[in-house]
Motif scaffolding. Structure first.
Motif: not given
Length: 339
Positions: A137, A139, A151-152, A197, A235
């Motif tokens: 993953k 971000t 944003n991911v 994050n 994010p």
């Protein structure tokens, strides 16, 4: 001074103040939008190597600037030693850290980007003795970004691909301390929800060290002066602390003064619009002027700035200003407007 910072200095910690501090989009122009994506060769067998690119691109209708924070999380069985930036020109600064177990990478990018312009870092990865599986993953977060939907990005190793969930909006409900020395170094704990994050800004300055979970962020204040808002940027968006942070005593030692050594071009039309690369030293975070007029679309790394000339006449000096001062005018920074 940015409107959000001015609001922080003139309002109390109330709901109205929070509304003033929140970023807003202009009605007629789509706001800045940053999208992140993944692509590459992922290791799918034991004891193998691979690499993939994490790209972030300005896809909105306006420039974005300030701190951009990126994260990469790897599933069990995959590790990384770090990333390499491949984007040119070098009108930005870039730093990265890797967790002790090699499964998490965090990077900070500082530079302005116009719509359509993107950057990417290449992440080197290797698998362990077992067959890797799980989700990679990535971000991206920036305070000026107004669209969290892209944003991911994710990739499932040795499994079916599923779209990543859109991150929830962050909320900050508490701040452990509201004062600290101007030299920086104060540990501040911010509590709330959906903070994972994230990174922390004191005014416009990135925290020197940050560790965020979903419910809290521990940050070390950078050096500064005056009273500034404190924000957690994730994010999913930006959330401001219920109260500002006040620096006490003298501020940090100013950085060395910038210097301009050369320009990529020394002339352009009076209407402006010429892309000019400014080479020198100590330019990071600088603003560029042609004579007394500010340039457009300015982005500065340590030794390199890109800028678009404003309209003008005659011969002018191109200067760069930072917290360390303004570059001295020399014959190397002369720019002439042509009819």
């Amino acid at each position: 001074m940015r409107p959000r910072l001015l609001a922080a200095l003139t309002c109390a910690a109330t709901a109205a103040c929070t509304a003033l501090l929140a970023p807003t989009a202009a009605a007629a122009t789509p706001g800045p939008d940053i999208a992140v994506s993944l692509a590459g060769n992922y290791p799918t067998t034991p004891n193998s190597f691979g690499n993939f690119s994490v790209s972030w691109t300005s896809v909105g209708g306006a420039d974005y600037s300030g701190v951009t924070h990126l994260t990469v999380d790897l599933p069990p069985g995959l590790t990384t030693g770090g990333a390499l930036m491949y984007s040119t020109p070098y009108d930005y600064t870039f730093t990265e850290t890797v967790s002790p177990d090699g499964r998490r990478l965090e990077a900070t990018f500082l530079g302005l980007r116009t719509p359509g312009r993107g950057d990417f870092m290449k992440v080197q990865v290797r698998s362990s003795a077992s067959t890797p599986s799980g989700v990679i993953k990535a971000t991206v977060a920036n305070r000026e970004d107004l669209n969290p939907a892209n944003n991911v990005a994710s990739y499932t190793v040795n499994g079916p691909q599923t779209p990543p969930a859109v991150p929830g909006a962050p909320l900050v409900t508490g701040i452990s301390t509201s004062t600290g020395p101007g030299s920086g170094g104060t540990s501040v704990v911010l509590t709330g929800s959906n903070l994972d994050n994230g990174f922390v800004l004191f005014g416009n300055d990135n925290s020197a060290a940050v560790s965020c979970t979903s419910s809290s962020c521990t940050a070390t204040s950078p050096g500064g002066t005056g009273t500034v808002p404190v924000a957690v940027v994730t994010p999913g968006g930006t959330a401001y602390a219920p109260g500002p942070f006040t620096y006490t005593g003298p501020g940090p030692t100013p950085p060395p003064a910038p210097a301009v050594n050369s320009l990529s071009v020394h002339s352009g039309p009076v209407a402006g619009g010429t892309l000019v690369y400014v080479l020198g030293s100590n330019l990071a975070g600088g603003s560029v002027r042609f004579g007394g007029l500010p340039a457009a679309h300015v982005s500065c790394g340590t030794g390199f700035c890109s800028a678009t000339s404003p309209a003008g006449v005659g011969a002018v000096h191109v200067t760069v200003s930072t917290a360390g001062g303004t570059s001295a005018s020399t014959g190397s920074d002369l720019y002439s407007y042509t009819p």
